[in-house]
Design a protein around this motif. Sequence first.
Motif, mmCIF file in Angstrom:
data_model
loop_
_atom_site.group_PDB
_atom_site.id
_atom_site.type_symbol
_atom_site.label_atom_id
_atom_site.label_comp_id
_atom_site.label_asym_id
_atom_site.label_seq_id
_atom_site.Cartn_x
_atom_site.Cartn_y
_atom_site.Cartn_z
ATOM 1 N N ILE A 6 -42.924 -40.809 24.912
ATOM 2 C CA ILE A 6 -43.703 -39.633 24.531
ATOM 3 C C ILE A 6 -42.993 -38.909 23.397
ATOM 4 N N THR A 7 -43.768 -38.136 22.633
ATOM 5 C CA THR A 7 -43.213 -37.333 21.556
ATOM 6 C C THR A 7 -43.558 -35.875 21.823
ATOM 7 N N VAL A 8 -42.531 -35.024 21.820
ATOM 8 C CA VAL A 8 -42.702 -33.594 22.034
ATOM 9 C C VAL A 8 -42.034 -32.872 20.877
ATOM 10 N N ASN A 9 -42.815 -32.119 20.126
ATOM 11 C CA ASN A 9 -42.291 -31.365 18.977
ATOM 12 C C ASN A 9 -41.470 -32.246 18.039
ATOM 13 N N GLY A 10 -41.919 -33.465 17.819
ATOM 14 C CA GLY A 10 -41.237 -34.370 16.902
ATOM 15 C C GLY A 10 -40.067 -35.125 17.513
ATOM 16 N N ASN A 11 -39.700 -34.827 18.755
ATOM 17 C CA ASN A 11 -38.626 -35.540 19.437
ATOM 18 C C ASN A 11 -39.231 -36.637 20.304
ATOM 19 N N ALA A 59 -29.884 -34.127 5.874
ATOM 20 C CA ALA A 59 -30.000 -33.072 6.883
ATOM 21 C C ALA A 59 -28.907 -33.230 7.926
ATOM 22 N N GLY A 60 -28.298 -32.130 8.309
ATOM 23 C CA GLY A 60 -27.281 -32.158 9.344
ATOM 24 C C GLY A 60 -27.864 -31.993 10.739
ATOM 25 N N ALA A 61 -29.127 -31.561 10.807
ATOM 26 C CA ALA A 61 -29.783 -31.340 12.100
ATOM 27 C C ALA A 61 -31.272 -31.612 11.947
ATOM 28 N N ALA A 62 -31.923 -31.877 13.061
ATOM 29 C CA ALA A 62 -33.373 -32.057 13.058
ATOM 30 C C ALA A 62 -34.033 -30.689 12.965
ATOM 31 N N GLY A 63 -35.198 -30.631 12.356
ATOM 32 C CA GLY A 63 -35.922 -29.375 12.256
ATOM 33 C C GLY A 63 -37.109 -29.524 11.335
ATOM 34 N N LYS A 64 -37.496 -28.409 10.739
ATOM 35 C CA LYS A 64 -38.601 -28.395 9.770
ATOM 36 C C LYS A 64 -38.085 -27.832 8.460
ATOM 37 N N ALA A 87 -34.288 -24.754 12.479
ATOM 38 C CA ALA A 87 -34.085 -25.430 13.757
ATOM 39 C C ALA A 87 -33.757 -24.360 14.790
ATOM 40 N N MET A 88 -34.502 -24.352 15.873
ATOM 41 C CA MET A 88 -34.281 -23.401 16.959
ATOM 42 C C MET A 88 -34.244 -21.959 16.457
#
Length: 123
Positions: A6-11, A59-64, A87-88
């Motif tokens: 499953i994919t939730v918020n791109g994860n 990118a150092g982190a996942a995000g938008k 991110a967050m």
Amino acid sequence: MKNYTITVNGNVYDVVVEEGASTGAPAAAPAPRAAAAPAAPKAAAPKASGGAGSIKVEAGAAGKVFKIEAKVGQAVKAGDAVVIIEAMKMEIPVVAPQDGTVASIDVAVGDSIEAGAVLATMN
């Protein structure tokens, strides 16, 4: 047990669902239990760029992608923000790893990105 992806918020998660024994009455049946483990990140399709440079800005982190600070052809110094990701609820600058000129911007505002994704290139 059943396996799902499953994919939730791109994860992306691989989920194993264990089914309980049914007694015939829907209200009495135990609820399924799920154990979620993060799956290996799936790479996003690369975007076309005018002319890719040899230095990658990753990118150092996942995000938008929140904001693009630099333009193609712009000279930047090491540590200058090239792209801002969110991110967050935090804005995280992705900076130039060394002095150079921006050769391509490979993302657009609003794109979901994974950690390690190439956001721009430089010469």
